[in-house]
Motif scaffolding. Structure first.
Motif, PDB file in Angstrom:
ATOM      1  N   GLU A 209       0.843  -1.189   0.000  1.00  0.00           N
ATOM      2  CA  GLU A 209       0.000   0.000   0.000  1.00  0.00           C
ATOM      3  C   GLU A 209       0.885   1.249   0.000  1.00  0.00           C
ATOM      4  O   GLU A 209       1.822   1.349   0.804  1.00  0.00           O
TER       5      GLU A 209
ATOM      6  N   ALA B 193       0.548   7.972  -9.679  1.00  0.00           N
ATOM      7  CA  ALA B 193      -0.539   7.186  -9.094  1.00  0.00           C
ATOM      8  C   ALA B 193      -1.019   6.113 -10.067  1.00  0.00           C
ATOM      9  O   ALA B 193      -1.248   4.956  -9.674  1.00  0.00           O
TER      10      ALA B 193
ATOM     11  N   SER C 197      -0.606   2.125  -9.509  1.00  0.00           N
ATOM     12  CA  SER C 197      -1.842   1.352  -9.354  1.00  0.00           C
ATOM     13  C   SER C 197      -1.744  -0.016 -10.013  1.00  0.00           C
ATOM     14  O   SER C 197      -2.487  -0.937  -9.669  1.00  0.00           O
ATOM     15  N   ARG C 198      -0.811  -0.160 -10.953  1.00  0.00           N
ATOM     16  CA  ARG C 198      -0.608  -1.453 -11.613  1.00  0.00           C
ATOM     17  C   ARG C 198       0.353  -2.344 -10.829  1.00  0.00           C
ATOM     18  O   ARG C 198       0.539  -3.511 -11.171  1.00  0.00           O
TER      19      ARG C 198
ATOM     20  N   ARG D  88      -2.798  -0.988  -3.220  1.00  0.00           N
ATOM     21  CA  ARG D  88      -3.682   0.167  -3.128  1.00  0.00           C
ATOM     22  C   ARG D  88      -2.852   1.441  -3.193  1.00  0.00           C
ATOM     23  O   ARG D  88      -1.769   1.511  -2.625  1.00  0.00           O
ATOM     24  N   VAL D  89      -3.371   2.439  -3.916  1.00  0.00           N
ATOM     25  CA  VAL D  89      -2.695   3.732  -4.026  1.00  0.00           C
ATOM     26  C   VAL D  89      -3.594   4.807  -3.427  1.00  0.00           C
ATOM     27  O   VAL D  89      -4.770   4.919  -3.788  1.00  0.00           O
TER      28      VAL D  89
ATOM     29  N   ASP E 277      -9.946   4.875 -11.857  1.00  0.00           N
ATOM     30  CA  ASP E 277      -9.138   3.733 -11.426  1.00  0.00           C
ATOM     31  C   ASP E 277      -9.607   3.257 -10.048  1.00  0.00           C
ATOM     32  O   ASP E 277      -9.515   3.991  -9.058  1.00  0.00           O
TER      33      ASP E 277
ATOM     34  N   ASN F 251      -8.307   1.231  -8.098  1.00  0.00           N
ATOM     35  CA  ASN F 251      -7.223   0.966  -7.151  1.00  0.00           C
ATOM     36  C   ASN F 251      -6.614   2.251  -6.589  1.00  0.00           C
ATOM     37  O   ASN F 251      -5.657   2.201  -5.829  1.00  0.00           O
ATOM     38  N   ILE F 252      -7.178   3.401  -6.982  1.00  0.00           N
ATOM     39  CA  ILE F 252      -6.683   4.691  -6.482  1.00  0.00           C
ATOM     40  C   ILE F 252      -7.758   5.347  -5.624  1.00  0.00           C
ATOM     41  O   ILE F 252      -8.889   5.550  -6.070  1.00  0.00           O
TER      42      ILE F 252
END
Length: 228
Positions: free
Chosen positions: A68, A82, A86-87, A91-92, A114, A116-117
């Motif tokens: 993270e 970011a 994220s890839r 978690r970002v 995204d 995951n952001i």
């Protein structure tokens, strides 16, 4: 050429470079003094640099695979970092002191879509938590409510800008509004025979690879200049 005491005097056919220890006469100069990342204004995290704190996502991102991370900033660099992280990260968290990003629309769309952001609006980093050997979290302050919260993380990427080392060239070579040296396609500055390479010049990408390419281009141009 790294000292703030250095000065350059332009002669008719040569340049005089003055350093604290010596003077040099030359017809051509390469400037590669680089740029320094802008540090967080509210806290000193230098002791954690290399132990969780970074200023380059593409350089250090892979160290945080599956972990993270927090990115601080709201411009193009922060948004790009970011998206890149994220890839890689689990978690970002993107922390920005305002209620909207300053990044261009293309970046904004992708960041906000995204999954995951997570964007933390109107927040600044005011402190850090650490274990015996690395970063373990950051302290966030809401600039509107003054509420304080702790966000656990493994990495902190600071992306709030860079400062080129060009103050010693003020009034000598053309610089842009941010202080980067303005060059043509051959990396030549506003002074004939003086070339800027790497992070110190106005360029859309600052990486080791592009700096090396700048050096090759400038070297070829300098050979032609000296032969003229």
């Amino acid at each position: 050429m790294t000292s703030s005491d250095e000065r350059t005097e332009v002669k008719q056919k040569a340049y005089s470079l003055k350093t604290p220890t010596n003077n040099y006469m030359t017809r051509s100069v390469f400037i590669a003094t680089g740029a320094k990342p802008t540090k967080l204004p509210d806290i000193d995290v230098s002791s954690l640099e290399g132990r969780g704190v970074s200023y380059c996502a593409t350089c250090d991102g892979n160290f945080f695979a599956g972990k993270e991370v927090v990115v601080v900033g709201g411009g193009d660099t922060a948004a790009a970092d970011a998206l890149y992280l994220s890839r890689i990260a689990s978690r970002v968290h993107l922390v920005h002191r305002r209620d909207e990003l300053r990044a261009n629309h293309w970046y904004q769309e992708r960041v906000l879509k995204d999954e995951n952001i997570v964007v933390h609006w109107n927040c600044v980093v005011t402190g850090v938590e650490e274990t015996a050997d690395s970063l373990s979290g950051v302290v966030l302050k809401d600039v509107l409510s003054s509420e304080i919260s702790l966000l656990s993380c493994d990495g902190l990427f600071v992306a709030i800008g860079t400062q080129p080392t060009t103050e010693w060239l003020e009034g000598i070579i053309e610089r842009d509004e941010q202080g980067y040296l303005v060059t043509d396609s051959e990396c030549e500055t506003s002074l004939p025979g003086v070339y800027a390479i790497g992070d110190v010049r106005q360029t859309p990408l600052r990486q080791v690879l592009t700096a090396a390419a700048d050096g090759a281009i400038a070297a070829e141009a300098a050979v032609k200049f000296l032969a003229s």
